[in-house]
Design an enzyme around this catalytic site. Sequence first.
Site, PDB file in Angstrom:
ATOM      1  N   SER A   7      -9.833   1.868   2.608  1.00 50.05           N
ATOM      2  CA  SER A   7      -8.939   2.621   1.777  1.00 50.05           C
ATOM      3  C   SER A   7      -7.865   1.775   1.084  1.00 50.05           C
ATOM      4  O   SER A   7      -7.265   2.229   0.108  1.00 50.05           O
ATOM      5  CB  SER A   7      -8.233   3.707   2.606  1.00 50.05           C
ATOM      6  OG  SER A   7      -7.378   3.124   3.565  1.00 50.05           O
ATOM      7  N   LYS A  44       0.855  -1.194   0.000  1.00 50.21           N
ATOM      8  CA  LYS A  44       0.000   0.000   0.000  1.00 50.21           C
ATOM      9  C   LYS A  44       0.888   1.240   0.000  1.00 50.21           C
ATOM     10  O   LYS A  44       1.919   1.266   0.685  1.00 50.21           O
ATOM     11  CB  LYS A  44      -0.905  -0.020   1.231  1.00 50.21           C
ATOM     12  CG  LYS A  44      -1.959   1.097   1.250  1.00 50.21           C
ATOM     13  CD  LYS A  44      -2.865   0.970   2.475  1.00 50.21           C
ATOM     14  CE  LYS A  44      -3.960   2.026   2.491  1.00 50.21           C
ATOM     15  NZ  LYS A  44      -4.844   1.904   3.664  1.00 50.21           N
ATOM     16  N   SER A  46     -10.112  -0.340   6.807  1.00 53.50           N
ATOM     17  CA  SER A  46      -9.450  -0.173   5.505  1.00 53.50           C
ATOM     18  C   SER A  46      -8.749  -1.401   4.965  1.00 53.50           C
ATOM     19  O   SER A  46      -8.331  -1.400   3.800  1.00 53.50           O
ATOM     20  CB  SER A  46      -8.446   0.974   5.572  1.00 53.50           C
ATOM     21  OG  SER A  46      -9.124   2.205   5.534  1.00 53.50           O
TER      22      SER A  46
END
Lengths: 89, 493
Positions: free
Chosen positions: B154, B79, B178
């Site tokens: 997210s 990420k 997330s």
Amino acid sequence: MNIDVRHIAKLSRLHLNEKEIPKFTEEMEKILAMVEQLPPIEGEGTLLDPDHPMELREDKAETLYRRDELLANAPEVEAGCVVVPKVVD
Amino acid sequence: MELYEYSAAKLSAMMEQGEISARELCESVLNRIETTDREVRAYLTLQKEEALKQADEVDKLRRSGEALPPLAGIPVGIKDNICTKGLRTTCASRMLHNFVPPYDATVIKKLRAQYAVIPGKLNMDEFAMGSSTETSYFQKTANPHDLTRIPGGSSGGSAAAVAAGSAVVALGSDTGGSIRQPASLCGVVGLKPTYGAVSRFGLVAFASSLDQIGSFGRTVEDAALLYDAVCGPDPMDATSVRRDVTPITPQLHPSVKGLKIGLPHEYFEEGVEESTKNAVMNAAAELEKAGAELIPLSLPSTGYGLSAYYIIASAEASSNLARFDGVKYGYRTEHFETLEQMYENTRSEGFGDEVKRRILLGTFVLSSGYYDAYYKRAKMLQQQMTREFVSVFEQCDLLLTPTTPYTAFKLGERIDDPLMMYRCDVCTVPVNIAGLPAVSLPCGRDDMGLPIGMQLIGPHFSEARLLNTAYSYEKLIGGFPPMPRLSGKEGAK
């Protein structure tokens, strides 16, 4: 709840234009109406977890990074320092 | 079957036995990215040459007879809020569009020590604020199960890459859901560890008391493998908990006999789609058939979770994001004369609307006259919710709930309504508020064929129990469904 978005934006160091003010005001009021739904609650809001006291590292100087590596990301650098607009006359 | 389709555990064994090389695996994943990422758009930054170099290094070490750790040669997607030395780390924000970290996050150091291969950095909501990955400054990621839908957020890039086979496993971060929410919507496994189980050093801070790095995999074992590789105390993170760590993966064995599973009714109430409720209850029935005991119970403060979460998370975000001022790194405006103008214009041009909303909300709830009414009450509510979890864990070993109230929605469907977006997180935020571990795993499809996820929540540091229960469920149903077909040149099957 009325919210003075202009003032909050100033505190946040954000500049909102005239079009954005009503939009953010309306959104903030809606969000606040949601988060205001808190129950009456008694007690202390302590912030530390007694089961896991945080340990600080020993206060000992170590060289972890090179200055030029750290400064490589700065928008403007001169003589090993970051450059910002003049703040004193 | 192509190499990118196998699990990390299987690939690891294949490499160890000399059936395949790390280079072959890396090439397979890079090809998969090539053919699918124009549609899925999971990656923000690729480093193909570097990844192949890392793979060659693994093959060289293996030839020299060295015993290598399980993640050696496995392509791990990262990420883009986790710092990678020398590799651009943007948080999907214009503010950090040009930021190249001078150091590795602790989790990246650990991956490098395991000789994992890093193909690139994955898309996300800007500064991890959002539930659809649509607040990214750069691009919108598509759900591999239906390219017209959001992957969740997210960590949407991480979930989508793992679901599409463009990463074998991936790291994400979870502040209010997330990892679990996108895992659920993309039909993969996502683990949010206990707060303090994984070092946050090098994770760009959103809400420091809630953020936690965790793992994605297409199987429970893979999520466990990646968690085992990155967990443990770290002197660079004062909130990482000092405790002994035993690898979980070797202990996994399918058994839920005598396990007490709590079903908190607040998680099955209005707003949760019928198909989701049914899928989770069917999974509960499967576990019961295999010897688990189901216990209906209540967590009365659940309904206040979103309020407490958005107050605490925004308050911390407004403080954490004060560092982005155009001075030391990242974006700097061209329009300024005074220092104050430089700050204001840098931040106004560098941040997107969702980030601005959270900064404004956080600044408001911390501002003079409102602190007691909002922040202090939210912190007290946090303690009350934590106490409720502690007390239900006296009656059961873990909890089973839906991960999200509904399956993946259409791109653009909710982006203009912040409140609708915030409600995606209703089943996941209580876990972060109480600092607990939880795992989301696939448990069926709705009538449109979209994945449904269920969430297992356990007491602090019960990752082994959670993953073992998830593993047992995976074995009970004979494994999770295969990868979705993608219209790229080569289909999944």
